[in-house]
Design a protein around this motif. Structure first.
Motif, mmCIF file in Angstrom:
data_model
loop_
_atom_site.group_PDB
_atom_site.id
_atom_site.type_symbol
_atom_site.label_atom_id
_atom_site.label_comp_id
_atom_site.label_asym_id
_atom_site.label_seq_id
_atom_site.Cartn_x
_atom_site.Cartn_y
_atom_site.Cartn_z
ATOM 1 N N GLU A 1 0.842 -1.186 0.000
ATOM 2 C CA GLU A 1 0.000 0.000 0.000
ATOM 3 C C GLU A 1 0.884 1.246 0.000
ATOM 4 O O GLU A 1 1.874 1.313 0.732
ATOM 5 C CB GLU A 1 -0.885 -0.020 1.242
ATOM 6 N N GLY A 2 0.549 2.221 -0.822
ATOM 7 C CA GLY A 2 1.331 3.453 -0.897
ATOM 8 C C GLY A 2 2.411 3.448 -1.950
ATOM 9 O O GLY A 2 2.942 4.513 -2.303
ATOM 10 N N TYR A 3 2.747 2.264 -2.464
ATOM 11 C CA TYR A 3 3.852 2.189 -3.429
ATOM 12 C C TYR A 3 3.580 3.028 -4.673
ATOM 13 O O TYR A 3 4.456 3.747 -5.152
ATOM 14 C CB TYR A 3 4.089 0.729 -3.842
ATOM 15 N N GLU A 4 2.355 2.940 -5.203
ATOM 16 C CA GLU A 4 2.058 3.636 -6.456
ATOM 17 C C GLU A 4 2.147 5.154 -6.309
ATOM 18 O O GLU A 4 2.572 5.850 -7.236
ATOM 19 C CB GLU A 4 0.682 3.234 -6.973
ATOM 20 N N LEU A 5 1.761 5.678 -5.159
ATOM 21 C CA LEU A 5 1.842 7.120 -4.955
ATOM 22 C C LEU A 5 3.301 7.562 -4.879
ATOM 23 O O LEU A 5 3.692 8.586 -5.447
ATOM 24 C CB LEU A 5 1.084 7.520 -3.688
ATOM 25 N N GLY A 6 4.116 6.778 -4.193
ATOM 26 C CA GLY A 6 5.546 7.067 -4.166
ATOM 27 C C GLY A 6 6.159 6.975 -5.547
ATOM 28 O O GLY A 6 7.035 7.770 -5.911
ATOM 29 N N LEU A 7 5.702 6.004 -6.336
ATOM 30 C CA LEU A 7 6.224 5.825 -7.688
ATOM 31 C C LEU A 7 5.936 7.041 -8.558
ATOM 32 O O LEU A 7 6.797 7.469 -9.345
ATOM 33 C CB LEU A 7 5.607 4.580 -8.325
ATOM 34 N N ILE A 8 4.746 7.600 -8.433
ATOM 35 C CA ILE A 8 4.389 8.772 -9.241
ATOM 36 C C ILE A 8 5.307 9.952 -8.904
ATOM 37 O O ILE A 8 5.808 10.636 -9.803
ATOM 38 C CB ILE A 8 2.907 9.142 -9.034
ATOM 39 N N ILE A 9 5.538 10.181 -7.615
ATOM 40 C CA ILE A 9 6.446 11.268 -7.219
ATOM 41 C C ILE A 9 7.852 10.993 -7.738
ATOM 42 O O ILE A 9 8.543 11.883 -8.244
ATOM 43 C CB ILE A 9 6.461 11.425 -5.688
ATOM 44 N N TRP A 10 8.291 9.765 -7.605
ATOM 45 C CA TRP A 10 9.626 9.361 -8.092
ATOM 46 C C TRP A 10 9.761 9.612 -9.588
ATOM 47 O O TRP A 10 10.744 10.209 -10.045
ATOM 48 C CB TRP A 10 9.829 7.880 -7.777
#
Length: 332
Positions: free
Chosen positions: A237-246
């Motif tokens: 959970e949360g990985y995709e949001l971090g990926l977008i920022i990255w």
């Protein structure tokens, strides 16, 4: 130049499928250009404009299955994916697929997105989460059965090995390593501890795995296409949001910016993601995003910076920015 495995696979696939190859439009590699993992060509298949993608990855991939599974269940009139005309999975890491060619008058999003584009992209992300399968469409791999904290650490350890190997190559030719152990290791340890604390009670989620600006195609008529299903798996959970920022900021922003100015790009994404957290009912959003940014920061330093062939000056500047981000997060 000697033909590679992928070059031979292209020729075999053309012969087998009668795909008429026109031109190569893309190739992707595993951190350095000498490790090509996929080739994409435009052409014609059964009298229709089409795209051929061949892949040979260092990790297991089931892109044809993931893409077909999404197309079977997707009911969205806004967000689509290319139709698959033919495919073959040769091994867990190798295969090919022939897909619908995207409309010629459209374009992919380009990072960094402008503020109005970020709002638009968040709406598309919510549409994707609404339509994407909520349960796995295949049997899970061994690593996907790990808990969320252990899954992150498993991946980070792989990136640590990549950086370690690259640092050895640098030292072998008489150059100084990029990472100073006395600067990196304490931050690494703190980061791992934070990830363990936050993700030990977080769930794993079935995700497309690469929902980021340069993989979303804007077609005419308010229609969008999601591409690259080669990363579909269970993620914390949360990985995709971090990926977008990255993808939209950490990897492409100007490394010469002062830290406070650079951090504004991250803060803006975090503010906009509060809508996502509300609609997806994400609990303790702030602590989740801190830990997700730590995971992305460690991965960026180890894999996307140290394991690549970027100029040394660019590497050190970007590492300096990320060190400041890590220090700010872990001191809070």
């Amino acid at each position: 130049m000697a033909k590679t495995y992928l070059d031979n696979l292209v020729q075999e696939t053309i012969k087998k499928t009668k795909f008429v190859l026109r031109r190569k439009v893309h190739q992707s590699y595993y951190y350095t250009p000498d490790k090509v993992r996929s080739l994409v060509f435009e052409g014609v298949y059964q009298n229709k404009p089409a795209v051929l993608k061949v892949y040979n990855n260092p990790y297991p991939i089931d892109e044809p299955i993931a893409l077909n599974s999404f197309n079977r269940v997707n009911k969205s009139k806004i967000l689509k994916a290319p139709e698959v005309y033919a495919d073959e999975i040769i091994s867990p890491r190798t295969g090919w697929l022939i897909m619908e060619k995207l409309p010629g008058s459209g374009q992919f999003f380009k990072s960094p997105l402008k503020p109005n584009q970020r709002k638009q992209f968040i709406n598309l992300y919510l549409e994707y989460r609404r339509t994407f399968p909520s349960k796995p469409t295949r049997k899970l791999t061994l690593s996907e059965n790990l808990s969320a904290d252990e899954f992150h650490i498993y991946r980070i350890n792989r990136w640590f090995q990549l950086a370690n190997d690259k640092e050895l190559e640098i030292a072998a030719i008489g150059e100084k390593p990029i990472l100073k152990p006395e600067e990196f290791i304490p931050r690494f340890k703190k980061g791992i501890n934070l990830i363990r604390r936050e993700f030990k009670n977080r769930k794993m989620i079935w995700c497309q795995g690469h929902f980021k600006p340069n993989q979303v195609f804007q077609a005419p008529g308010n229609v969008y296409y999601l591409t690259d299903f080669g990363h579909t798996k269970m993620y914390p959970e949360g990985y995709e949001l971090g990926l977008i920022i990255w993808a939209d900021w950490m990897m492409v922003s100007n490394e010469n910016l002062p830290y406070n100015k650079w951090k504004e790009g991250i803060n803006d994404w975090l503010d906009k993601f509060r809508v996502v957290a509300s609609k997806l009912r994400i609990k303790k959003f702030q602590s989740l995003m801190k830990a997700s940014l730590v995971e992305r920061s460690l991965g960026t330093i180890l894999a996307d910076i140290c394991a690549t062939n970027q100029p040394r000056k660019k590497k050190t500047k970007r590492i300096s920015l990320i060190y400041q981000l890590l220090d700010e997060i872990m001191e809070q």
